[in-house]
Design a protein around this motif. Structure first.
Motif, PDB file in Angstrom:
ATOM      1  N   LEU A 167       0.718  -1.207  -0.070  1.00 27.18           N
ATOM      2  CA  LEU A 167       0.050  -0.117  -0.152  1.00 27.18           C
ATOM      3  C   LEU A 167       0.891   1.309  -0.053  1.00 27.18           C
ATOM      4  CD1 LEU A 167      -2.952  -0.765   2.410  1.00 27.18           C
ATOM      5  CD2 LEU A 167      -3.141  -0.564  -0.184  1.00 27.18           C
ATOM      6  N   LEU A 168       1.906   1.274   0.626  1.00 29.88           N
ATOM      7  CA  LEU A 168       2.880   2.399   0.625  1.00 29.88           C
ATOM      8  C   LEU A 168       3.522   2.384  -0.736  1.00 29.88           C
ATOM      9  CD1 LEU A 168       4.148   4.496   2.938  1.00 29.88           C
ATOM     10  CD2 LEU A 168       6.017   2.723   2.854  1.00 29.88           C
ATOM     11  N   LEU A 169       3.865   1.385  -1.228  1.00 20.76           N
ATOM     12  CA  LEU A 169       4.402   1.877  -2.685  1.00 20.76           C
ATOM     13  C   LEU A 169       3.382   2.047  -3.769  1.00 20.76           C
ATOM     14  CD1 LEU A 169       6.790   0.797  -4.444  1.00 20.76           C
ATOM     15  CD2 LEU A 169       5.842  -1.503  -4.807  1.00 20.76           C
ATOM     16  N   LEU A 170       2.182   1.570  -3.478  1.00 21.07           N
ATOM     17  CA  LEU A 170       0.961   2.137  -4.370  1.00 21.07           C
ATOM     18  C   LEU A 170       0.805   3.582  -4.133  1.00 21.07           C
ATOM     19  CD1 LEU A 170      -1.309   1.377  -6.177  1.00 21.07           C
ATOM     20  CD2 LEU A 170      -2.518   1.060  -4.095  1.00 21.07           C
ATOM     21  N   VAL A 171       1.122   4.096  -2.959  1.00 15.25           N
ATOM     22  CA  VAL A 171       0.728   5.698  -2.560  1.00 15.25           C
ATOM     23  C   VAL A 171       1.930   6.438  -3.400  1.00 15.25           C
ATOM     24  CG1 VAL A 171       0.706   7.583  -1.093  1.00 15.25           C
ATOM     25  CG2 VAL A 171      -0.677   5.307  -0.562  1.00 15.25           C
ATOM     26  N   PHE A 172       3.178   5.974  -3.301  1.00 16.74           N
ATOM     27  CA  PHE A 172       4.175   6.731  -3.727  1.00 16.74           C
ATOM     28  C   PHE A 172       4.688   6.380  -5.335  1.00 16.74           C
ATOM     29  CE2 PHE A 172       5.174   7.100   0.796  1.00 16.74           C
ATOM     30  CZ  PHE A 172       5.361   8.216   0.891  1.00 16.74           C
ATOM     31  N   CYS A 173       4.389   5.129  -5.970  1.00 18.61           N
ATOM     32  CA  CYS A 173       4.801   4.814  -7.035  1.00 18.61           C
ATOM     33  C   CYS A 173       3.782   3.710  -7.641  1.00 18.61           C
ATOM     34  CB  CYS A 173       6.160   4.274  -7.118  1.00 18.61           C
ATOM     35  SG  CYS A 173       6.714   3.963  -8.760  1.00 18.61           S
ATOM     36  N   TRP A 174       2.441   4.288  -7.954  1.00 21.23           N
ATOM     37  CA  TRP A 174       1.694   3.380  -8.286  1.00 21.23           C
ATOM     38  C   TRP A 174       1.978   2.525  -9.419  1.00 21.23           C
ATOM     39  CZ3 TRP A 174      -0.893   3.528 -12.885  1.00 21.23           C
ATOM     40  CH2 TRP A 174      -0.803   5.132 -13.485  1.00 21.23           C
ATOM     41  N   ALA A 201       3.978  -0.524  -8.399  1.00 22.22           N
ATOM     42  CA  ALA A 201       2.961  -1.344  -7.522  1.00 22.22           C
ATOM     43  C   ALA A 201       2.024  -2.199  -8.398  1.00 22.22           C
ATOM     44  CB  ALA A 201       2.116  -0.612  -6.353  1.00 22.22           C
ATOM     45  N   LEU A 202       1.476  -1.573  -9.230  1.00 20.97           N
ATOM     46  CA  LEU A 202       0.653  -2.350 -10.133  1.00 20.97           C
ATOM     47  C   LEU A 202       1.431  -3.445 -11.105  1.00 20.97           C
ATOM     48  CD1 LEU A 202      -1.712   0.188 -11.418  1.00 20.97           C
ATOM     49  CD2 LEU A 202      -2.284  -1.496  -9.571  1.00 20.97           C
ATOM     50  N   LEU A 203       2.767  -3.135 -11.326  1.00 25.55           N
ATOM     51  CA  LEU A 203       3.555  -4.169 -12.120  1.00 25.55           C
ATOM     52  C   LEU A 203       3.865  -5.253 -10.962  1.00 25.55           C
ATOM     53  CD1 LEU A 203       5.332  -4.734 -14.463  1.00 25.55           C
ATOM     54  CD2 LEU A 203       7.111  -3.429 -13.467  1.00 25.55           C
ATOM     55  N   ALA A 204       4.278  -4.969  -9.817  1.00 33.36           N
ATOM     56  CA  ALA A 204       4.367  -5.758  -9.012  1.00 33.36           C
ATOM     57  C   ALA A 204       3.226  -6.792  -8.707  1.00 33.36           C
ATOM     58  CB  ALA A 204       4.955  -5.252  -7.467  1.00 33.36           C
TER      59      ALA A 204
END
Length: 65
Positions: A8-15, A18-21
């Motif tokens: 979720l933190l990765l989604l906020v900072f670099c979406w 995060a979607l690729l992961a």
């Protein structure tokens, strides 16, 4: 739980990352599944061989002299 919070933190900072992961995680899991199965099989074979080699020693130890 911690992994989800980090995602979720990765989604906020670099979406995009995060979607690729999120997309690549199941693909990597499927690619690594055969290696995990090979590892389980090899450890089971080693455990069987170890038990088989220790069988005479266990039989001698249990018998009174």
């Amino acid at each position: 739980m911690a992994g989800f919070l980090l995602w979720l933190l990765l989604l906020v900072f670099c979406w995009p990352l995060a979607l690729l992961a999120l997309v690549l995680y199941p693909i990597v899991w499927l690619l690594l599944l055969p290696l995990r199965l090979v590892g389980i099989t090899v450890s089971a074979v080693f455990a069987f061989l170890g038990a088989l080699l220790m069988l005479p020693a266990r039989m001698l130890r249990g018998r009174p002299v």
